[in-house]
Design an enzyme around this catalytic site. Structure first.
Site, PDB file in Angstrom:
ATOM      1  N   THR A  48       0.860  -1.174   0.000  1.00 42.23           N
ATOM      2  CA  THR A  48       0.000   0.000   0.000  1.00 42.23           C
ATOM      3  C   THR A  48       0.901   1.230   0.000  1.00 42.23           C
ATOM      4  OG1 THR A  48      -1.822   1.170   1.052  1.00 42.23           O
ATOM      5  CG2 THR A  48      -0.372  -0.086   2.526  1.00 42.23           C
ATOM      6  N   GLU A  49       0.628   2.166  -0.908  1.00 39.85           N
ATOM      7  CA  GLU A  49       1.607   3.213  -1.184  1.00 39.85           C
ATOM      8  C   GLU A  49       1.780   4.184  -0.033  1.00 39.85           C
ATOM      9  OE1 GLU A  49      -1.131   2.657  -3.080  1.00 39.85           O
ATOM     10  OE2 GLU A  49      -1.911   4.530  -3.928  1.00 39.85           O
ATOM     11  N   ASN A  50       0.854   4.176   0.927  1.00 40.57           N
ATOM     12  CA  ASN A  50       1.077   5.021   2.096  1.00 40.57           C
ATOM     13  C   ASN A  50       2.136   4.439   3.035  1.00 40.57           C
ATOM     14  OD1 ASN A  50      -1.194   3.230   2.291  1.00 40.57           O
ATOM     15  ND2 ASN A  50      -1.684   4.094   4.277  1.00 40.57           N
TER      16      ASN A  50
ATOM     17  N   GLN B 221       7.188   7.710   2.754  1.00 38.33           N
ATOM     18  CA  GLN B 221       6.670   7.934   1.411  1.00 38.33           C
ATOM     19  C   GLN B 221       7.743   7.954   0.325  1.00 38.33           C
ATOM     20  OE1 GLN B 221       3.018   8.562   0.444  1.00 38.33           O
ATOM     21  NE2 GLN B 221       3.528   7.017   1.933  1.00 38.33           N
TER      22      GLN B 221
ATOM     23  N   SER C 286       8.535   4.408  -0.231  1.00 36.48           N
ATOM     24  CA  SER C 286       7.416   3.661  -0.807  1.00 36.48           C
ATOM     25  C   SER C 286       7.309   3.905  -2.308  1.00 36.48           C
ATOM     26  CB  SER C 286       6.111   4.078  -0.122  1.00 36.48           C
ATOM     27  OG  SER C 286       5.033   3.315  -0.605  1.00 36.48           O
TER      28      SER C 286
END
Lengths: 226, 222, 222, 226
Positions: A60-62, A99, A102
């Protein structure tokens, strides 16, 4: 199953698929042990169809790998959400990161597959899924452009026509683009389609024949493997 | 695909081809994956480009690989050391090519490879011989040098602990180049002091998530 | 200089000037430094540029700052949300400027500011309206967009735990933008759930070293 | 003491300083709580002169903040070294990070001061400390160029003349450069000198007068604050 290998010939199911059935098809095509990002909205359904022994790892990009299912009851923790800000859970072997890390992971090509929704996909794989282009719309891109350029394969889940009947697989996108020539495969209610350098190939159809579909889309379609 | 844990270091380095670019972790001997390098020597790949901070220390690890003349070209920041005699001899005999890169630029170029950055403007080295021939641009009044990614075919790194999904933690300053190199190579092979069951590493403390790691082998047989 | 721990949030936000660029951590409400934003509202700085992933949720935190009309310009990746009604109203009334940046590019531009990178070529957004007017270059057959750093005068971030030197750890996905923003602003103010004695955070698990942190305040009075 | 503020007038000590005395002077000028990187070799001596209550935090570019003194006996751990690969110790509040993060910290301007050795420093602050330029020399730069561009202030520790008597503070470096216009101050055996936009200013001399020093260096020198 290797997603690069089309199933032998195009299958023909009797009727269009609903979102859940589309999600099941996507899940079927995700290889064992793959690292996958599921976009906000309909693609999230894919998680429910992944077999636990498939060892698919969700990003999940968060800022997390090995995301688990949605949190329920006491599991809900405001510090642990997916990219849609829905509370989720953590599986053993999870990792958290910030972030920049990520998106380095994403843009650097380390995710095998991402599954995204779309307003439109072009016959050459352009993707439009972030902005309707309407003058009063508030644009919001999030990680969509990063996923479009970064994931090893980009799968799109969408209905093939709008509610008004307009094709969403088009010769050229009219909505603002998310990415150019980035979509590899479209899972839709009426067909699974590969976007290839040779053109759009039909892997399976549901309740419609290839010729009729090509006519409604006003696009040339080839049967996979032809 | 998720990482695979190997018992045999020779199996863990299978498939490394002649002419490969190999990123080798370590700052001096701290973090250097000696068992993997020894296996690479047995495996036999030659004509290698090696990217590593140093040019080998004493007779072990990278120095042993150099001594076997498997390395055509070395990209590093600090080759000359008190105990870099193997490299020194090869270099003075003209038997190895050397590209010297400032240490931070070396790390950042590998990060760029792993992070999908096509190139970056970096102030380090501007106006020095290490920037000769490179594109420059003045940004905010300061000269920057355009630097390109360094990508490996293989990375050999040393870490402290892995779980069975390939999540890695390091120990003290032996962390150095491992986490960066793990992002920058097609095949990443980690030598670790111990392998623990998945779930035994705190998800908040993972330094290299398993997504970056292809193969894991223990530093010594258990 | 090493970080200073404040008891009073109002003291912790002293000195933020009108017209400042303020980096505000959080992804939705996870990691959002609500106590610091409330203090900033009381402090009164206006004409701010705010850089944050979202444009506020509900009535709290960033949304409350927007509602007070202290923000002239918002730089973010995902303003439109189910509960972003404060922003939506200001935007539709033409009372706030908006720059939309892809989420990864937003993070990377702040990282560049913190890491001394003058600019970088990034493939994200190439050929889209978000790259219009930006310099592009084809590298390895792929179009890249030249992106410049985003630097803050102030960063307001949320973390989980700090020691008295300002070393920070985060909790789960609330980590998000905090570690990046901490590197990218002149003055970094962290709101944390607890402050522990120096030495109580494992040096291997520190996410934001204290060098990046200027002021620390607890999320709630002890 | 704020290193930006010269001491009132230039002091004159009776004799040249040894390395240890130079290190003590540098330590005196490092502000309380500063983040400092000490280069390999002579600058390492500065650590011995920092008062524990000065709360100076040492950075080592191989990936650590809050480095402690050299390790002795049982403290020696091959996983814990400084940039010179000498075993060191860890102080409470330490943090470890990887090389990209360590140099991001450095290049990003987060270190207050670095102290480096030098072959030559020019009157405009160019630094040469990585390569003699000799054809048989093996160049090795390490983190020197990164420190030169990144640290808030660059202090150099060196003797002011070579063993053969050639000045090391020169109008223009003849050795290959490490960085341009990056040195802020030189601590030497004969003088402490500030490199300023106005020219080279003498803060203190040791066993030599300003005029004599200017003559030997063949450089114009100003008294600090003049």
């Amino acid at each position: 199953m290797n997603p690069d290998q089309p199933v032998a010939g195009a299958r023909h199911e009797r009727r269009p698929l609903d979102g859940d059935a589309m999600a099941a098809l996507v899940a079927r095509d995700i290889p064992r042990g793959a690292f996958v990002n599921l976009g906000i909205g309909r693609p999230t359904l894919v998680a429910d169809h992944l077999a636990p022994d498939a060892a698919v790892v969700l990003h999940t990009e968060n800022g997390m790998l090995n995301m688990g299912p949605a949190a329920r009851g006491d599991e809900i923790d405001p510090d642990l959400t997916n990219a849609g800000k829905v509370p989720v859970t953590e599986l053993p072997g999870a990792a958290y990161f910030h972030q920049a890390d990520s998106f380095a992971m994403m843009r650097g090509g380390h995710l095998d597959i991402c599954v995204l929704g779309a307003f439109q996909v072009s016959a050459t794989g352009d993707l439009a899924n972030w902005h309707t282009g309407a003058s009063d719309a508030i644009p919001a891109v999030g990680g969509a452009m990063d996923l479009a350029v970064g994931a090893g394969q980009v799968f799109v889940m969408m209905t093939l026509f709008t509610k008004r009947g307009a094709p969403k697989l088009v010769p050229r996108c009219t909505y603002p683009l998310t990415g150019q020539a980035c979509v590899n495969r479209v899972y839709s209610d009426l067909a699974v389609l590969d976007i290839t350098p040779r053109g759009v190939e039909v892997r399976e159809t549901f309740g419609i024949g290839v010729d009729e579909l090509a006519g409604r889309l006003e696009l040339p379609l080839m049967a996979a493997g032809s | 695909m998720t990482a695979r844990v190997y018992v045999d270091a020779d199996e863990a380095v299978e498939g490394i081809r002649d002419g490969s670019t190999v990123l080798v972790g370590g700052f001096g001997m701290a973090g250097m994956p000696v068992r993997l390098i020894d296996a690479l020597i047995r495996q036999g790949a030659e004509d290698l480009t090696v990217v590593s901070n140093n040019a080998g220390n004493g007779d072990k690890g990278l120095a042993a690989l150099l001594a076997k003349r498997r390395v055509r070209r070395l990209v590093c920041s600090f080759p000359r050391q008190a105990d870099s005699y193997v490299f020194d001899g090869l270099y003075r005999a003209g038997e190895i090519e050397l590209e010297v890169v400032p240490q931070g630029t070396l790390a950042e170029r590998m990060r760029a490879a792993g992070a999908g950055i096509g190139a970056f403007f970096c102030p380090t080295g501007a106006g020095t011989m290490l920037a000769e021939g490179k594109e420059t641009r003045v940004i905010d009044g300061r000269t920057h040098v355009l630097e390109y990614p360094i990508k490996g075919d293989v990375a050999l790194i040393g870490a402290y602990r892995a779980d069975r999904m390939g999540n890695l933690v390091y120990r003290k300053t032996a962390r150095n180049f491992g986490p960066v190199m793990a992002t920058a190579a097609t095949t990443v092979i980690a030598q670790v002091r111990e392998v623990v069951d998945t779930g035994r590493i705190d998800p908040e403390a993972v330094v290299t998530p398993g997504i970056y790691v292809d193969r894991v082998v223990q530093e010594a047989d258990a």
